[in-house]
Design a protein around this motif. Structure first.
Motif: not given
Ligand SMILES: CC(=O)N[C@H]1[C@@H](OP(=O)(O)OP(=O)(O)OC[C@H]2O[C@@H](n3ccc(=O)[nH]c3=O)[C@H](O)[C@@H]2O)O[C@H](CO)[C@@H](O)[C@@H]1O
Length: 357
Positions: A41-42, A47-53, A55-58, A104-105
Motif C-alpha cells: 500500500n505504500g 508512483l511505480i505501478e502505473p509505469l509502462e514496462g 513489473t511491480y511486485h508487492s 523498510f521495504v
C-alpha cells in the motif's frame, strides 16, 4: 545475448522512490527488463505501478517504530515473509543487479539478493544514513551517497560519493503554463510550500495561520500532503494540492521561492532549479535529526535559510520569508556556483559495472 534485467526497490515515502523514478527511464532506453519490489500500500505502489514496462511486485513489510505498539511483535514475522517473497521474486526474475533506494521495504530485498548472490547497490540520499539502509549495508556490494559528508558514516571500502540524482523532467517546466494552471499572475512572487512528500501539519498550520499577511506580498502553491487539504480556504493567490506528480515541473517553474521541510531529494531539486529556500527541518523529537543536518549543510553553502521547527510561528515565518526574498540575489549567486555532479550518469555506470561482476 540474453536480456538485461534490473530490479529496483525502495519505498515508504516518496523520498525513497524518486531516485528510482529518475533512473528507470534511462534503463528502459537501454532495453532492460525492469522489476520493482515495493509494499502492498505504500506510495511506491502509486508512483511505480502505473509505469509502462515496469513489473511491480508487492511484498509484506514491517516497520521499526519509536513507540510501543502491538504491531512491533508482528513485524518480525512480516519481515520474514517479505524476505521469502523477495527471494522467490529474485529467483524467478533473475535480475543481474539490484538497486535499492532504502525504506523498510528494501531491507528484505537486499538480504534476499545476498542469499541469491545478486549484487546490490544502495543509495543513501541523506546526510546520515537511515536505519533501513544501515541494516542493509552488510549485504550490499556498493553504497552511493548524495552528500560528500555522508562518506564519514559509510563503510570505507565500498562507498562512493556521487551527488544528487534529480529527475530530468523537472528541468523542462514552463513558467507561463504553471502560472496559468494556478490562475496566478507575474506581479507578485510565487512561493511553493512543500512539507515533504507527505506534507507537514506544523508547516500547514503556520502557513494557513498567516495567510492574510502572506497574500499581501506573495502568491502561494501549497503542497500540503494527503488528507490535509483545507476546503474552507478559498483565497485569491492561494492554491492547495495534496500531492502533485506530473505537473510538478511547471509549478516549480512558476515558483520564485520555496518554503519546505529538508528532505534530501527535495532540497537538491530546489538547488538544481535555483530556487532560494527557507527550510524547516523535521525536529529531533520526531526523527533522527537527518533533516537538520541536511539543512545545515545547505545553509553553510549559502543555498538556504533554516528555521527550527521549535521556533516556527506565523510571525517568524513572515520575518524569515521577507529576509529570504530580500537576499534573493545572494542566494542565486551561491547557487550558480553549484556544479551538479552528473550523478545520474555515474550511478548508471556503477550499476552496469556491478552487473557485469
Ligand atoms: C518524514 C520522513 O521520513 N522524511 C524523509 C523522507 O522525506 P520525503 O519522502 O518527503 O522525501 P524528500 O523530501 O527527499 O523528497 C520528496 C520528493 O517528493 C516530491 N514531491 C513532493 C510533493 C509533491 O506534491 N510532489 C512531489 O513530487 C519532491 O519533488 C521530492 O522529489 O525521505 C527523505 C530522503 O530520504 C528524508 O530526507 C526525509 O527525512
Amino acid at each position: 545475448m540474453s536480456q538485461k534485467r534490473i530490479l529496483f526497490t525502495g519505498g515508504g515515502t516518496a523520498g525513497h522512490v524518486i531516485v528510482n523514478l529518475a533512473l528507470i527511464p534511462e534503463f528502459q532506453k537501454e532495453g532492460y527488463q525492469i522489476d520493482y519490489i515495493g509494499s502492498y500500500n505504500g506510495i511506491e505502489k502509486q508512483l511505480i505501478e502505473p509505469l509502462e514496462g515496469v513489473t511491480y511486485h508487492s511484498i509484506s513489510t514491517g516497520k521499526l517504530r519509536r513507540y510501543m505498539s502491538k504491531e512491533n511483535f508482528k513485524d518480525p514475522f512480516k519481515v520474514l515473509k517479505g524476505l521469502w517473497q523477495a527471494s522467490r521474486i529474485i529467483g524467478k526474475k533473475k535480475p543481474q543487479v539490484i538497486f535499492s533506494k532504502g525504506g523498510f521495504v528494501s531491507v528484505p530485498v537486499v538480504a534476499a539478493a545476498k542469499l541469491r548472490n545478486v549484487p546490490t547497490i544502495i543509495h543513501e540520499s541523506d546526510y546520515t544514513p537511515g536505519l533501513a539502509n544501515k541494516l542493509s549495508f552488510p549485504f550490499a556490494k556498493k553504497i552511493l551517497a548524495t552528500f560528500p559528508e555522508t562518506m564519514n558514516y559509510l563503510p570505507e571500502t565500498k562507498s562512493v560519493h556521487i551527488g544528487a540524482v534529480v529527475r530530468e523532467e523537472l528541468f523542462e517546466g514552463n513558467r507561463q503554463s504553471g502560472l496559468q494552471f494556478l490562475g496566478f499572475h507575474k506581479q507578485k512572487p510565487t512561493i511553493m510550500v512543500m512539507g515533504g512528500s507527505m506534507g507537514s501539519k506544523k508547516i500547514n498550520e503556520a502557513i494557513r495561520g498567516s495567510l492574510d499577511e502572506l497574500l499581501q506580498d506573495v502568491q502561494i502553491i501549497h503542497l500540503c500532503g494527503k488528507g490535509q487539504l483545507d476546503p474552507s480556504i478559498d483565497r485569491r493567490g492561494y492554491v492547495q494540492y495534496e500531492y502533485i506528480n506530473e505537473g510538478l515541473k511547471d509549478l516549480f517553474a512558476a515558483s520564485d521561492f520555496i518554503v519546505s521541510r529538508a528532505g534530501s531529494n527535495a532540497i537538491f531539486e530546489f538547488l538544481a532549479l535555483k530556487k532560494p529556500m527557507l527550510l524547516i527541518p523535521l525536529s529531533r523529537e520526531a526523527s533522527r535529526g537527518d533533516q537538520i543536518l541536511n539543512a545545515d549543510s545547505f545553509v553553510k553553502q549559502g543555498y538556504a535559510m533554516k528555521l527550527e521547527e521549535e521556533e516556527l510561528t506565523g510571525d517568524r515565518l513572515l520575518r524569515d520569508l521577507r529576509e529570504l526574498m530580500s537576499q534573493k540575489d545572494q542566494f542565486l549567486q551561491q547557487m550558480e556556483n553549484y556544479q551538479s555532479e552528473k550523478a545520474k550518469e555515474n550511478v548508471i555506470k556503477i550499476i552496469q559495472q556491478e552487473e557485469k561482476g
